[in-house]
Design an enzyme around this catalytic site. Structure first.
Site, PDB file in Angstrom:
ATOM      1  N   ASP A 155       8.660  -3.198  12.240  1.00  0.00           N
ATOM      2  CA  ASP A 155       7.421  -3.019  11.626  1.00  0.00           C
ATOM      3  C   ASP A 155       6.477  -2.173  12.050  1.00  0.00           C
ATOM      4  O   ASP A 155       5.298  -2.163  11.776  1.00  0.00           O
ATOM      5  CB  ASP A 155       6.570  -4.698  11.279  1.00  0.00           C
ATOM      6  CG  ASP A 155       6.124  -4.695  12.634  1.00  0.00           C
ATOM      7  OD1 ASP A 155       6.373  -4.300  13.542  1.00  0.00           O
ATOM      8  OD2 ASP A 155       5.004  -5.817  12.623  1.00  0.00           O
TER       9      ASP A 155
ATOM     10  N   ASP B 124      -0.142   1.380   9.480  1.00  0.00           N
ATOM     11  CA  ASP B 124      -1.024   1.248   8.331  1.00  0.00           C
ATOM     12  C   ASP B 124      -2.248   0.371   8.892  1.00  0.00           C
ATOM     13  O   ASP B 124      -3.360   0.811   8.607  1.00  0.00           O
ATOM     14  CB  ASP B 124      -0.493   0.190   7.281  1.00  0.00           C
ATOM     15  CG  ASP B 124       0.524   1.069   6.300  1.00  0.00           C
ATOM     16  OD1 ASP B 124       1.556   0.540   5.568  1.00  0.00           O
ATOM     17  OD2 ASP B 124      -0.101   2.180   5.795  1.00  0.00           O
TER      18      ASP B 124
ATOM     19  N   GLU C  89      -7.492  -0.027   0.763  1.00  0.00           N
ATOM     20  CA  GLU C  89      -6.321  -0.526  -0.029  1.00  0.00           C
ATOM     21  C   GLU C  89      -5.743  -1.541   0.532  1.00  0.00           C
ATOM     22  O   GLU C  89      -5.226  -2.477   0.070  1.00  0.00           O
ATOM     23  CB  GLU C  89      -5.490   0.637  -0.639  1.00  0.00           C
ATOM     24  CG  GLU C  89      -4.433   0.299  -1.583  1.00  0.00           C
ATOM     25  CD  GLU C  89      -3.204   1.279  -1.499  1.00  0.00           C
ATOM     26  OE1 GLU C  89      -3.002   1.938  -0.438  1.00  0.00           O
ATOM     27  OE2 GLU C  89      -2.781   1.474  -2.392  1.00  0.00           O
ATOM     28  N   GLU C  90      -5.663  -1.505   1.993  1.00  0.00           N
ATOM     29  CA  GLU C  90      -5.207  -2.437   2.755  1.00  0.00           C
ATOM     30  C   GLU C  90      -5.815  -3.713   2.787  1.00  0.00           C
ATOM     31  O   GLU C  90      -5.228  -4.964   3.780  1.00  0.00           O
ATOM     32  CB  GLU C  90      -4.934  -1.857   4.111  1.00  0.00           C
ATOM     33  CG  GLU C  90      -4.024  -0.640   4.190  1.00  0.00           C
ATOM     34  CD  GLU C  90      -2.463  -1.399   3.823  1.00  0.00           C
ATOM     35  OE1 GLU C  90      -1.928  -0.425   3.433  1.00  0.00           O
ATOM     36  OE2 GLU C  90      -2.238  -2.292   4.310  1.00  0.00           O
TER      37      GLU C  90
ATOM     38  N   ASP D 288      -7.687   4.586   1.166  1.00  0.00           N
ATOM     39  CA  ASP D 288      -6.157   4.385   1.164  1.00  0.00           C
ATOM     40  C   ASP D 288      -5.776   4.865   2.677  1.00  0.00           C
ATOM     41  O   ASP D 288      -5.626   5.896   2.779  1.00  0.00           O
ATOM     42  CB  ASP D 288      -5.306   5.101   0.237  1.00  0.00           C
ATOM     43  CG  ASP D 288      -4.021   4.590   0.490  1.00  0.00           C
ATOM     44  OD1 ASP D 288      -3.180   4.902  -0.554  1.00  0.00           O
ATOM     45  OD2 ASP D 288      -3.671   4.162   1.321  1.00  0.00           O
TER      46      ASP D 288
ATOM     47  N   LEU E 213      -3.163   4.883   4.776  1.00  0.00           N
ATOM     48  CA  LEU E 213      -2.042   5.827   4.983  1.00  0.00           C
ATOM     49  C   LEU E 213      -1.117   5.865   3.586  1.00  0.00           C
ATOM     50  O   LEU E 213      -0.271   4.795   3.612  1.00  0.00           O
ATOM     51  CB  LEU E 213      -1.263   5.053   6.185  1.00  0.00           C
ATOM     52  CG  LEU E 213      -0.550   6.035   6.865  1.00  0.00           C
ATOM     53  CD1 LEU E 213      -1.458   7.314   7.322  1.00  0.00           C
ATOM     54  CD2 LEU E 213      -0.130   5.500   8.138  1.00  0.00           C
ATOM     55  N   ASP E 214      -1.288   6.500   2.742  1.00  0.00           N
ATOM     56  CA  ASP E 214      -0.567   6.527   1.568  1.00  0.00           C
ATOM     57  C   ASP E 214       0.811   7.099   1.763  1.00  0.00           C
ATOM     58  O   ASP E 214       0.989   8.037   2.438  1.00  0.00           O
ATOM     59  CB  ASP E 214      -1.320   7.480   0.428  1.00  0.00           C
ATOM     60  CG  ASP E 214      -0.711   7.880  -0.758  1.00  0.00           C
ATOM     61  OD1 ASP E 214      -0.356   6.726  -1.759  1.00  0.00           O
ATOM     62  OD2 ASP E 214      -0.172   8.902  -0.765  1.00  0.00           O
TER      63      ASP E 214
ATOM     64  N   GLU F 237      -6.522   5.595  -5.148  1.00  0.00           N
ATOM     65  CA  GLU F 237      -5.670   6.952  -5.188  1.00  0.00           C
ATOM     66  C   GLU F 237      -6.022   7.692  -6.448  1.00  0.00           C
ATOM     67  O   GLU F 237      -6.297   9.000  -6.223  1.00  0.00           O
ATOM     68  CB  GLU F 237      -4.288   6.256  -5.518  1.00  0.00           C
ATOM     69  CG  GLU F 237      -3.638   5.654  -4.084  1.00  0.00           C
ATOM     70  CD  GLU F 237      -2.285   5.012  -4.308  1.00  0.00           C
ATOM     71  OE1 GLU F 237      -2.554   3.877  -5.091  1.00  0.00           O
ATOM     72  OE2 GLU F 237      -1.502   5.192  -3.799  1.00  0.00           O
TER      73      GLU F 237
HETATM   74  P1  P6P Z   1       7.615   4.770  -5.921  1.00  0.00           P
HETATM   75  C1  P6P Z   1       3.215   4.977  -1.755  1.00  0.00           C
HETATM   76  O1  P6P Z   1       3.624   3.681  -1.724  1.00  0.00           O
HETATM   77  C2  P6P Z   1       2.778   5.306  -3.215  1.00  0.00           C
HETATM   78  O2  P6P Z   1       1.708   4.429  -3.333  1.00  0.00           O
HETATM   79  C3  P6P Z   1       2.707   6.561  -3.788  1.00  0.00           C
HETATM   80  O3  P6P Z   1       1.984   7.394  -2.544  1.00  0.00           O
HETATM   81  C4  P6P Z   1       3.746   6.952  -4.086  1.00  0.00           C
HETATM   82  O4  P6P Z   1       3.586   8.288  -5.103  1.00  0.00           O
HETATM   83  C5  P6P Z   1       4.454   6.018  -4.874  1.00  0.00           C
HETATM   84  O5  P6P Z   1       3.826   4.864  -4.107  1.00  0.00           O
HETATM   85  C6  P6P Z   1       5.739   5.836  -4.923  1.00  0.00           C
HETATM   86  O6  P6P Z   1       6.181   5.022  -5.593  1.00  0.00           O
HETATM   87  O7  P6P Z   1       7.763   3.759  -6.952  1.00  0.00           O
HETATM   88  O8  P6P Z   1       8.019   5.910  -6.654  1.00  0.00           O
HETATM   89  O9  P6P Z   1       8.537   4.699  -4.824  1.00  0.00           O
END
Ligand code: P6P
Length: 341
Positions: free
Chosen positions: A71, A77, A100-101, A122, A124-125, A286
């Site tokens: 993990d 994260d 977000e976490e 957020d 770690l996007d 986001e």
């Molecule tokens: P999917 C990452 O988890 C996220 O929130 C965004 O950064 C990213 O564009 C999207 O989800 C990706 O989602 O459904 O395309 O895998």
């Protein structure tokens, strides 16, 4: 002796200097927002340091913060989440935070003073992409509090995006970038590791009025509305006059996909579908910050019917469809979604 002839890099505009000089755009500025943004860039550097190590964990073994369990992504994260919170909680600029976490609000410890701002982030996007060494990032959004004093409340956090006073993101890619706005344009800075400073690399970013790239997860095509399917099919048709077919680009890290869209133009879409009617992306962490940035750069962002920044939030983690990018591309998408094309 330092004279006017002393050679000095003309473009040596650091992020700290830009933030402080930006205060002149805000009559009555107290320097609190500058202090808040400076705290964020320090947090971003700390997260960057750990993210760059992630790929080495299996080679270097256990690090002092993370084990080499499966993990590792989750640990990053959590590390990013805690690093941002602890970099900001004592500065005296915030009355509350939300991440977000974390399901609930993040209160300021009682031994620290409350400030007049609210921070949502957020941490770690796109973190699922870390193992593939794909660009990820941290996104932040700042509002003024609406309650008068004391610890911040949900009313301070659940504000429409047009009330943001600052927004930005740190981008952990081939180089590290920090892109932000305080309502006077969008400016990008690139980290020079040799001096540990973010230097102005993208002054006053303007998104092209129309692009030739579309970015969406077409794996969801079968779940999309007929109107969304018709729009993407349209983008793929040959038509030199309108620059079609568009190129498809999808990183799977929203912050990276939107950053490319900001620089090159085009559109990033995460629509609702039959399985997730509101799509996947979070309004507060986001969509709002990135919509503020893209609008400040001359672009547009809607949920398919209305401007993202006018959406009235009802809950902390609500999801919301997103169409963001060049003005003409977002308008075209909206015409398809409204059945006008
Ligand atoms: P999917 C990452 O988890 C996220 O929130 C965004 O950064 C990213 O564009 C999207 O989800 C990706 O989602 O459904 O395309 O895998």
């Amino acid at each position: 002796m330092l004279t006017s002839q002393t050679p000095f890099p003309q473009k040596f505009m650091t992020l700290e200097r830009h933030i402080i000089e930006g205060e002149r755009n805000h009559p009555g500025a107290t320097g609190k927002l500058s202090g808040l943004l400076t705290g964020l860039l320090i947090a971003a550097k700390l997260v960057w340091r750990e993210v760059t190590k992630a790929g080495l964990v299996n080679i270097l073994g256990t690090t002092d913060r993370m084990n080499i369990s499966g993990d590792i992504v989750k640990k990053l994260d959590e590390f990013a989440d805690q690093t941002i919170y602890k970099s900001m909680d004592h500065l005296g600029h915030l009355c509350v935070m939300a991440s977000e976490e974390n399901e609930d609000l993040l209160q300021i410890p009682t031994n620290y003073p409350n400030g007049k701002y609210v921070l949502l982030y957020d941490p770690l996007d796109g973190s699922g992409n870390i193992d593939a060494n794909i660009t990820i990032g941290s996104i932040f959004s700042v509002y003024r509090r609406v309650t008068s004093s004391g610890p911040g409340t949900i009313q301070d956090v659940l504000q429409p995006g047009h009330r943001q006073v600052a927004a930005g993101y740190a981008l952990f890619g081939s180089s590290m970038m920090f892109v932000y706005t305080t309502g006077h344009g969008v400016h990008g800075f690139t980290l020079d590791p040799s001096v540990g400073e973010f230097l102005l690399s993208h002054e006053n970013i303007r998104i092209p009025k129309k692009g030739a790239i579309y970015s969406t997860n077409e794996g969801n095509f079968g779940r999309w509305s007929p109107a969304m399917q018709k729009y993407v099919h349209y983008l793929k048709q040959e038509d030199e006059a309108t620059g079609r077919p568009y190129s498809a680009r999808y990183v799977g890290s929203m912050v990276a996909d939107v950053h490319r869209t900001l620089l090159y133009g085009g559109i990033y879409c995460y629509p609702g579908d039959t399985k997730n009617t509101k799509g996947k992306l979070r309004l507060m962490y986001e969509n709002n910050p990135l919509a503020y940035i893209v609008e400040q750069a001359g672009g547009a962002a809607t949920d398919g019917t209305k401007r993202i920044l006018d959406v009235l939030p009802e809950s902390l983690h609500e999801r919301c469809p997103l169409f963001i990018g060049s003005e003409e591309d977002v308008r075209c998408a909206q015409e398809f979604l409204e059945g006008k094309r």
